[in-house]
Scaffold this active site. Structure first.
Site, PDB file in Angstrom:
ATOM      1  N   GLN A 216      39.957   0.310  11.653  1.00  5.64           N
ATOM      2  CA  GLN A 216      41.026  -0.623  11.298  1.00  5.64           C
ATOM      3  C   GLN A 216      41.518  -1.371  12.537  1.00  5.64           C
ATOM      4  O   GLN A 216      41.769  -0.760  13.591  1.00  5.64           O
ATOM      5  CB  GLN A 216      42.178   0.157  10.620  1.00  5.64           C
ATOM      6  CG  GLN A 216      43.268  -0.725  10.041  1.00  5.64           C
ATOM      7  CD  GLN A 216      42.799  -1.597   8.864  1.00  5.64           C
ATOM      8  OE1 GLN A 216      41.812  -1.282   8.199  1.00  5.64           O
ATOM      9  NE2 GLN A 216      43.492  -2.686   8.614  1.00  5.64           N
TER      10      GLN A 216
ATOM     11  N   LYS B 223      42.622   1.839   1.099  1.00  8.23           N
ATOM     12  CA  LYS B 223      41.155   1.844   1.076  1.00  8.23           C
ATOM     13  C   LYS B 223      40.653   3.237   0.688  1.00  8.23           C
ATOM     14  O   LYS B 223      39.765   3.377  -0.164  1.00  8.23           O
ATOM     15  CB  LYS B 223      40.603   1.423   2.456  1.00  8.23           C
ATOM     16  CG  LYS B 223      40.866  -0.047   2.786  1.00  8.23           C
ATOM     17  CD  LYS B 223      40.520  -0.415   4.229  1.00  8.23           C
ATOM     18  CE  LYS B 223      40.939  -1.862   4.516  1.00  8.23           C
ATOM     19  NZ  LYS B 223      40.666  -2.303   5.883  1.00  8.23           N
TER      20      LYS B 223
ATOM     21  N   ASP C   3      32.561  -3.844   7.110  1.00  8.42           N
ATOM     22  CA  ASP C   3      33.519  -4.933   7.355  1.00  8.42           C
ATOM     23  C   ASP C   3      32.779  -6.241   7.634  1.00  8.42           C
ATOM     24  O   ASP C   3      33.384  -7.314   7.605  1.00  8.42           O
ATOM     25  CB  ASP C   3      34.387  -4.614   8.583  1.00  8.42           C
ATOM     26  CG  ASP C   3      35.716  -3.968   8.217  1.00  8.42           C
ATOM     27  OD1 ASP C   3      36.255  -4.292   7.147  1.00  8.42           O
ATOM     28  OD2 ASP C   3      36.212  -3.154   9.024  1.00  8.42           O
TER      29      ASP C   3
END
Ligand code: GUN
Length: 290
Positions: free
Chosen positions: A96, A52, A119
């Site tokens: 994460q 990412k 997200d």
């Protein structure tokens, strides 16, 4: 059988995002900035976050990587998120998952400012998605929608079986595919660990989205001829023929299922690449929303 090739589709989207970022910069607008928080040394999580951050660099975004050991307290993590919530330059924040057991995932997600929740996991963003309002769509289901759209896959009126009901993939995927939009308009069955006769349920599907995290779980006998197969799984299995002794496989028994499918995503090189791409699209959207 045709491959749904994440390399090709994500490269096209990334090129488009890169161009938009260049145009933004030329127009004197701010550079999109993603902050990623990683806790612990789970090799898969590290690899995902590394990709990412690397992609941010390739597309001209700024990024901040915040790394903690598993001994970080929940309070420390929440304090860091609040700090990033208040940094004007940061457009998107991701933590994460999974998190160590002593940290409450729900609390962490709810602490991220919804405007920076790229997200799309915050309850307010998931709620907006449920009722079809404009918001950040979780990256994996969003990437799958982009992939289906890119290949012009007919979804309207089709039977779709989503296997796995996680908040991150299965549940939002089932909502998106049943929406009155294109892609969408599917008749969706959300299957899970308590589903009876899963093989028979899957055999009725025109489209299968496999997101259960079990290597080669979907076998050829579960698949109707001509079905579209989307494999979200990334599982490491032993393989003595490889130098590393392991290799990555999906939730689908690719070698056998591919013969019966009309379209199928490979692992690696399928959905995973699209996930990163849609995260970047969400971060650009967050910068745009400012
Ligand atoms: N863990 C597995 N997939 C994801 C994702 O899309 N976002 C975050 N933050 N963690 C994950």
């Amino acid at each position: 059988m045709q491959l749904l090739d994440g390399k090709v589709v994500s490269a096209a989207y990334k090129e488009q995002i890169k161009k938009e970022v260049e145009e933004r910069k030329a127009a004197g607008k701010k550079t999109p900035h993603l902050a990623a928080i990683i806790i612990g040394d789970n090799p898969a999580s590290r690899a995902y976050v590394g990709n990412k951050v690397k992609t941010c660099g390739e597309l001209g975004f700024n990024s901040t990587l915040v790394e903690y050991g598993t001994d970080i307290s929940e309070d420390e993590l929440l304090t860091k998120i609040n700090e990033l919530n208040n940094v004007e330059a940061v457009d998107g924040i991701l933590v994460q998952l999974p998190l160590p057991k002593h940290i409450d995932e729900n609390k962490v997600i709810a602490t991220i400012k919804p405007e920076k929740d790229v997200d799309g996991f915050h309850p307010s963003n998931l709620g907006k998605m449920m009722i079809g309002q404009d918001t950040f769509i979780p990256a994996t289901p969003y990437g799958i929608m982009l992939m289906l759209e890119h290949y012009g896959i007919e979804t309207s009126g089709k039977n779709c079986v989503v296997i796995g009901r996680s908040n991150i993939v299965g549940t939002p995927m089932s909502v998106l595919l049943s929406r009155n939009s294109e892609p969408g308009n599917c008749t969706v069955t959300l299957a899970h660990s308590r589903t009876k006769n899963l093989a028979e349920v899957c055999a009725q599907a025109d489209i299968i989205i496999a997101a259960i995290g079990k290597a080669k779980f979907v076998t050829a006998d579960m698949v109707k001829d001509g079905a579209v197969i989307v494999d979200v799984g990334i599982n490491r299995i032993e393989d003595a023929t490889r130098k590393s002794g392991t290799r990555l496989v999906g939730d689908v028994d690719f070698e056998n299922v591919k013969e019966k499918s009309s379209f199928i995503t490979p692992v690696p090189g399928g959905v995973g690449l699209m996930t990163i791409c849609s995260l970047m699209k969400n971060t650009l959207k967050a910068a745009d929303n400012k």
